[in-house]
Design a protein around this motif. Structure first.
Motif, PDB file in Angstrom:
ATOM      1  N   LYS A  42     -17.639 -14.748  21.574  1.00  0.00           N
ATOM      2  CA  LYS A  42     -18.633 -13.751  21.965  1.00  0.00           C
ATOM      3  C   LYS A  42     -18.565 -13.476  23.458  1.00  0.00           C
ATOM      4  CE  LYS A  42     -21.981 -10.970  20.895  1.00  0.00           C
ATOM      5  NZ  LYS A  42     -21.735  -9.839  19.971  1.00  0.00           N
ATOM      6  N   ALA A  43     -18.341 -14.519  24.247  1.00  0.00           N
ATOM      7  CA  ALA A  43     -18.312 -14.371  25.694  1.00  0.00           C
ATOM      8  C   ALA A  43     -17.133 -13.534  26.163  1.00  0.00           C
ATOM      9  CB  ALA A  43     -18.282 -15.746  26.365  1.00  0.00           C
ATOM     10  N   VAL A  44     -16.014 -13.602  25.443  1.00  0.00           N
ATOM     11  CA  VAL A  44     -14.803 -12.909  25.906  1.00  0.00           C
ATOM     12  C   VAL A  44     -14.495 -11.683  25.061  1.00  0.00           C
ATOM     13  CG1 VAL A  44     -13.872 -15.101  26.762  1.00  0.00           C
ATOM     14  CG2 VAL A  44     -13.216 -14.302  24.473  1.00  0.00           C
ATOM     15  N   ALA A  45     -15.475 -11.212  24.308  1.00  0.00           N
ATOM     16  CA  ALA A  45     -15.219 -10.176  23.310  1.00  0.00           C
ATOM     17  C   ALA A  45     -14.633  -8.899  23.876  1.00  0.00           C
ATOM     18  CB  ALA A  45     -16.521  -9.859  22.562  1.00  0.00           C
ATOM     19  N   THR A  46     -14.889  -8.600  25.144  1.00  0.00           N
ATOM     20  CA  THR A  46     -14.414  -7.331  25.696  1.00  0.00           C
ATOM     21  C   THR A  46     -13.220  -7.486  26.635  1.00  0.00           C
ATOM     22  OG1 THR A  46     -15.964  -7.465  27.562  1.00  0.00           O
ATOM     23  CG2 THR A  46     -16.730  -6.340  25.554  1.00  0.00           C
ATOM     24  N   THR A  47     -12.668  -8.671  26.731  1.00  0.00           N
ATOM     25  CA  THR A  47     -11.546  -8.857  27.664  1.00  0.00           C
ATOM     26  C   THR A  47     -10.238  -8.372  27.040  1.00  0.00           C
ATOM     27  OG1 THR A  47     -11.002 -11.078  26.894  1.00  0.00           O
ATOM     28  CG2 THR A  47     -12.668 -10.894  28.620  1.00  0.00           C
ATOM     29  N   PRO A  48      -9.325  -7.848  27.859  1.00  0.00           N
ATOM     30  CA  PRO A  48      -8.015  -7.408  27.338  1.00  0.00           C
ATOM     31  C   PRO A  48      -7.243  -8.538  26.678  1.00  0.00           C
ATOM     32  CG  PRO A  48      -8.372  -6.557  29.555  1.00  0.00           C
ATOM     33  CD  PRO A  48      -9.472  -7.539  29.289  1.00  0.00           C
TER      34      PRO A  48
ATOM     35  N   VAL B  96      -5.523 -17.228  25.632  1.00  0.00           N
ATOM     36  CA  VAL B  96      -6.742 -18.046  25.617  1.00  0.00           C
ATOM     37  C   VAL B  96      -7.213 -18.307  27.041  1.00  0.00           C
ATOM     38  CG1 VAL B  96      -7.707 -20.291  25.006  1.00  0.00           C
ATOM     39  CG2 VAL B  96      -6.206 -19.116  23.400  1.00  0.00           C
ATOM     40  N   TYR B  97      -6.300 -18.697  27.916  1.00  0.00           N
ATOM     41  CA  TYR B  97      -6.674 -18.969  29.302  1.00  0.00           C
ATOM     42  C   TYR B  97      -7.030 -17.681  30.036  1.00  0.00           C
ATOM     43  CZ  TYR B  97      -4.899 -23.710  28.641  1.00  0.00           C
ATOM     44  OH  TYR B  97      -4.704 -25.000  28.187  1.00  0.00           O
ATOM     45  N   GLN B  98      -6.281 -16.614  29.768  1.00  0.00           N
ATOM     46  CA  GLN B  98      -6.596 -15.339  30.394  1.00  0.00           C
ATOM     47  C   GLN B  98      -7.996 -14.862  30.004  1.00  0.00           C
ATOM     48  OE1 GLN B  98      -5.074 -13.433  32.609  1.00  0.00           O
ATOM     49  NE2 GLN B  98      -3.162 -14.587  32.837  1.00  0.00           N
ATOM     50  N   ALA B  99      -8.317 -14.995  28.714  1.00  0.00           N
ATOM     51  CA  ALA B  99      -9.642 -14.577  28.247  1.00  0.00           C
ATOM     52  C   ALA B  99     -10.730 -15.453  28.848  1.00  0.00           C
ATOM     53  CB  ALA B  99      -9.692 -14.628  26.719  1.00  0.00           C
ATOM     54  N   ALA B 100     -10.477 -16.763  28.930  1.00  0.00           N
ATOM     55  CA  ALA B 100     -11.459 -17.680  29.511  1.00  0.00           C
ATOM     56  C   ALA B 100     -11.739 -17.324  30.967  1.00  0.00           C
ATOM     57  CB  ALA B 100     -10.961 -19.115  29.395  1.00  0.00           C
ATOM     58  N   TYR B 101     -10.668 -17.032  31.704  1.00  0.00           N
ATOM     59  CA  TYR B 101     -10.864 -16.702  33.118  1.00  0.00           C
ATOM     60  C   TYR B 101     -11.587 -15.366  33.280  1.00  0.00           C
ATOM     61  CZ  TYR B 101      -9.996 -15.580  37.963  1.00  0.00           C
ATOM     62  OH  TYR B 101     -10.174 -15.225  39.271  1.00  0.00           O
TER      63      TYR B 101
ATOM     64  N   GLU C 184     -19.614 -14.179  12.283  1.00  0.00           N
ATOM     65  CA  GLU C 184     -18.440 -13.497  11.743  1.00  0.00           C
ATOM     66  C   GLU C 184     -17.155 -13.771  12.524  1.00  0.00           C
ATOM     67  OE1 GLU C 184     -20.925  -9.676  10.008  1.00  0.00           O
ATOM     68  OE2 GLU C 184     -19.412  -9.418  11.559  1.00  0.00           O
ATOM     69  N   THR C 185     -17.292 -14.396  13.710  1.00  0.00           N
ATOM     70  CA  THR C 185     -16.103 -14.631  14.519  1.00  0.00           C
ATOM     71  C   THR C 185     -15.372 -15.886  14.068  1.00  0.00           C
ATOM     72  OG1 THR C 185     -17.505 -15.765  16.113  1.00  0.00           O
ATOM     73  CG2 THR C 185     -16.981 -13.461  16.552  1.00  0.00           C
TER      74      THR C 185
ATOM     75  N   ALA D 138       8.719 -15.878  18.323  1.00  0.00           N
ATOM     76  CA  ALA D 138       7.975 -14.646  18.140  1.00  0.00           C
ATOM     77  C   ALA D 138       8.199 -14.087  16.746  1.00  0.00           C
ATOM     78  CB  ALA D 138       8.414 -13.618  19.192  1.00  0.00           C
ATOM     79  N   LYS D 139       7.115 -13.561  16.162  1.00  0.00           N
ATOM     80  CA  LYS D 139       7.189 -12.969  14.836  1.00  0.00           C
ATOM     81  C   LYS D 139       6.768 -11.510  14.921  1.00  0.00           C
ATOM     82  CE  LYS D 139       6.037 -17.370  12.608  1.00  0.00           C
ATOM     83  NZ  LYS D 139       5.101 -18.067  11.719  1.00  0.00           N
ATOM     84  N   PRO D 140       7.156 -10.697  13.933  1.00  0.00           N
ATOM     85  CA  PRO D 140       6.751  -9.300  13.966  1.00  0.00           C
ATOM     86  C   PRO D 140       5.240  -9.168  13.982  1.00  0.00           C
ATOM     87  CG  PRO D 140       8.462  -9.682  12.326  1.00  0.00           C
ATOM     88  CD  PRO D 140       8.020 -11.025  12.798  1.00  0.00           C
ATOM     89  N   ALA D 141       4.743  -8.162  14.679  1.00  0.00           N
ATOM     90  CA  ALA D 141       3.313  -7.951  14.736  1.00  0.00           C
ATOM     91  C   ALA D 141       2.765  -7.648  13.345  1.00  0.00           C
ATOM     92  CB  ALA D 141       2.995  -6.794  15.693  1.00  0.00           C
ATOM     93  N   ALA D 142       1.552  -8.154  13.107  1.00  0.00           N
ATOM     94  CA  ALA D 142       0.906  -7.912  11.821  1.00  0.00           C
ATOM     95  C   ALA D 142      -0.435  -7.247  12.063  1.00  0.00           C
ATOM     96  CB  ALA D 142       0.709  -9.231  11.073  1.00  0.00           C
ATOM     97  N   LYS D 143      -0.855  -6.363  11.164  1.00  0.00           N
ATOM     98  CA  LYS D 143      -2.153  -5.721  11.292  1.00  0.00           C
ATOM     99  C   LYS D 143      -3.240  -6.751  11.034  1.00  0.00           C
ATOM    100  CE  LYS D 143      -0.617  -1.112   9.941  1.00  0.00           C
ATOM    101  NZ  LYS D 143      -0.804   0.005   9.004  1.00  0.00           N
ATOM    102  N   ALA D 144      -4.272  -6.693  11.865  1.00  0.00           N
ATOM    103  CA  ALA D 144      -5.341  -7.670  11.707  1.00  0.00           C
ATOM    104  C   ALA D 144      -6.614  -7.130  12.323  1.00  0.00           C
ATOM    105  CB  ALA D 144      -4.964  -8.990  12.384  1.00  0.00           C
ATOM    106  N   ALA D 145      -7.724  -7.717  11.916  1.00  0.00           N
ATOM    107  CA  ALA D 145      -8.994  -7.402  12.547  1.00  0.00           C
ATOM    108  C   ALA D 145      -8.966  -7.914  13.975  1.00  0.00           C
ATOM    109  CB  ALA D 145     -10.138  -8.067  11.766  1.00  0.00           C
ATOM    110  N   PRO D 146      -9.793  -7.354  14.871  1.00  0.00           N
ATOM    111  CA  PRO D 146      -9.750  -7.753  16.270  1.00  0.00           C
ATOM    112  C   PRO D 146     -10.049  -9.217  16.515  1.00  0.00           C
ATOM    113  CG  PRO D 146     -10.941  -5.688  16.007  1.00  0.00           C
ATOM    114  CD  PRO D 146     -10.680  -6.212  14.633  1.00  0.00           C
ATOM    115  N   THR D 147     -10.627  -9.933  15.554  1.00  0.00           N
ATOM    116  CA  THR D 147     -11.019 -11.317  15.792  1.00  0.00           C
ATOM    117  C   THR D 147     -10.058 -12.325  15.220  1.00  0.00           C
ATOM    118  OG1 THR D 147     -12.413 -11.184  13.822  1.00  0.00           O
ATOM    119  CG2 THR D 147     -13.471 -10.816  15.937  1.00  0.00           C
ATOM    120  N   GLY D 148      -8.897 -11.932  14.715  1.00  0.00           N
ATOM    121  CA  GLY D 148      -7.935 -12.950  14.306  1.00  0.00           C
ATOM    122  C   GLY D 148      -7.199 -12.570  13.051  1.00  0.00           C
ATOM    123  N   GLY D 149      -6.322 -13.482  12.601  1.00  0.00           N
ATOM    124  CA  GLY D 149      -5.624 -13.308  11.360  1.00  0.00           C
ATOM    125  C   GLY D 149      -4.190 -12.870  11.509  1.00  0.00           C
ATOM    126  N   ALA D 150      -3.747 -12.500  12.744  1.00  0.00           N
ATOM    127  CA  ALA D 150      -2.392 -12.017  12.921  1.00  0.00           C
ATOM    128  C   ALA D 150      -1.462 -13.161  13.276  1.00  0.00           C
ATOM    129  CB  ALA D 150      -2.356 -10.962  14.033  1.00  0.00           C
ATOM    130  N   ALA D 151      -0.175 -12.885  13.136  1.00  0.00           N
ATOM    131  CA  ALA D 151       0.808 -13.874  13.521  1.00  0.00           C
ATOM    132  C   ALA D 151       0.707 -14.118  15.022  1.00  0.00           C
ATOM    133  CB  ALA D 151       2.206 -13.382  13.158  1.00  0.00           C
TER     134      ALA D 151
END
Length: 433
Positions: free
Chosen positions: A17-23, A173-178, A357-358, A368-381
């Motif tokens: 929740k704290a990092v929800a808007t970070t790139p 993870v570290y980028q979002a935390a910072y 829900e997060t 590295a694996k091919p990008a997979a479609k996923a919801a913004p909160t997880g589930g991708a490779a």
């Protein structure tokens, strides 16, 4: 660290929740690799040093960003294993060399990735820079302060890029935390960081010589054991402080926006006394930052229960990043972390609300694996931070984009490492220059 499953789940939700808007969170959610450099095509990389870490980096090389026409190692068996890595990744075979200077003379390379033993970092890095190549060199920067200065001066003189391989700087993870917590003041005033990297087992590696007549003295090693187990000997290595602590201290420096001024260390060879090692198998350090901030580091090779984590303790909250792929955030209360959500700020990216829900943030360490479609909160490779790092290095060569850990930043953790080992040996507090 003793957290219940419920506390851990709460901490993950609070962090998301704290990092929800970070790139950086977006990078985690969709797990999409950035496109390769648009101008000039993939960068022509040569690899020097194909031991365990060198092959990890080779496996994370994205063909959209780089080709690998040549590889170099003094041990032929390492080159054969590297061939297997390239084949598995679907990349063409690379030409083999046992002398890095010969490789530079014969190959049309733009840049070099180095994962040689620490004592060789300054010599090989400076040589590659002076040959006109950009360099991505594994951590830590150099065995001593003079080596760090030599590398910095070579980069400045030649105008070539020099990046030091601290992959956490490229870990979302570290980028979002910072970006979402530390930079916004979500922890309040922070006066203590605890850095832990615990393992259970010997650091010694078992490997047979590539041939009965293989002579390691040609490369500066009196025995094959010294070549394979260079990390265990002071003349080549700075021990656990370099191989493990420097990663975590670099993150603490980043999050605090400062470098330590003094360090007190202790440790020794306590468990693995009969294997001929020189560097300690248990180390402990307490280090002081400006403004009354204290950090502690511990690493031992007798118990792995706590594994590895960085914890930052603030007046408003506690941030824990565990095993480089999981982050938790807790509100500051009367005691230890407990099941209370962090109160939300009225508005803005720093809002620390709990949501059911997060899901936990994760990043991978595999190829590295091919990008997979996923919801913004997880589930991708998941994508390895090493892939992000190598991609960023190649993009900087092509497009002059910024790098995250150049020589100045990396030299601070090298200075800390050198001082920490001096403190460990002397039993005195050592000022960090």
């Amino acid at each position: 660290m003793n957290l219940t499953p419920e506390q851990q789940e709460l901490g993950r939700r609070n962090f998301l929740k704290a990092v929800a808007t970070t790139p950086a969170l977006a990078a985690l959610g969709v797990a999409a690799l950035t496109k390769g450099p648009l101008r000039g095509g993939p960068v022509r990389l040569g690899y020097v040093g194909l031991g365990g870490q060198g092959r990890v980096l080779l496996a994370q090389t994205d063909p959209a960003h780089a080709t690998v026409p040549a590889i170099c190692d003094v041990n032929p068996s390492r080159l054969q294993k590297a061939d297997e890595v390239l084949a598995k990744a679907g990349m063409p075979p690379a030409r083999h060399y046992d002398e890095w200077k010969t490789m530079l003379e014969k190959e049309d390379l733009e840049a070099v990735v180095l994962a040689v033993p620490l004592w060789l970092h300054a010599e090989v890095t400076a040589g590659c820079l002076e040959a006109g190549k950009h360099v991505l060199c594994e951590k830590m920067m150099a065995w001593d302060a003079e080596g760090c200065r030599r590398m910095q001066q070579a980069a400045k003189k030649t105008g070539r890029l020099l990046e030091i391989g601290y992959q956490r700087f490229y870990n979302p993870v570290y980028q979002a935390a910072y970006q979402g917590i530390v930079k916004t003041g979500g922890l309040g005033e922070v006066y203590h960081a605890r850095l832990v990297w615990h393992r259970n087992g010997s650091w010694r590696r078992k490997e047979d010589p590539p041939s009965p007549d293989f002579d390691p003295s040609r490369w500066g090693y009196p025995t094959f054991d010294h070549l394979v187990n260079w990390r265990l000997y002071w003349q080549y290595s700075q021990g656990l402080m370099a191989e493990l602590a420097s990663h975590q201290v670099n993150i603490a420096n980043w999050f605090f926006g400062a470098s330590p001024e003094a360090v007190l260390g202790s440790g020794g060879v306590y468990r693995w006394k009969n294997e001929g090692r020189e560097v300690p198998d248990h180390v402990y350090a307490t280090f002081e930052y400006p403004g009354g901030i204290t950090g502690t580091f511990s690493s031992g090779e007798s118990n792995a229960f706590e594994e590895r984590y960085e914890a930052f303790y603030g007046t408003k909250g506690t941030l824990i990043i565990r095993n480089e792929n999981e982050a938790m955030l807790f509100a500051e209360g009367d005691g230890a972390a407990r099941q209370t959500s962090i109160e939300a700020a009225p508005k803005g990216p720093g809002a620390l609300l709990e949501t059911s829900e997060t899901k936990p943030l994760k990043t991978g360490r595999g190829p590295a694996k091919p990008a997979a479609k996923a919801a913004p909160t997880g589930g991708a490779a998941a994508i390895s931070p090493s892939t992000y790092e190598i991609n960023a290095f190649c993009s900087a060569i092509r497009s002059a984009t910024a790098l995250n850990c150049g020589p100045e930043k990396a030299s601070h953790s090298a200075s800390w490492t050198i001082a920490a080992n001096e403190a460990l040996k002397s039993g005195a507090t050592v000022k960090i220059l």
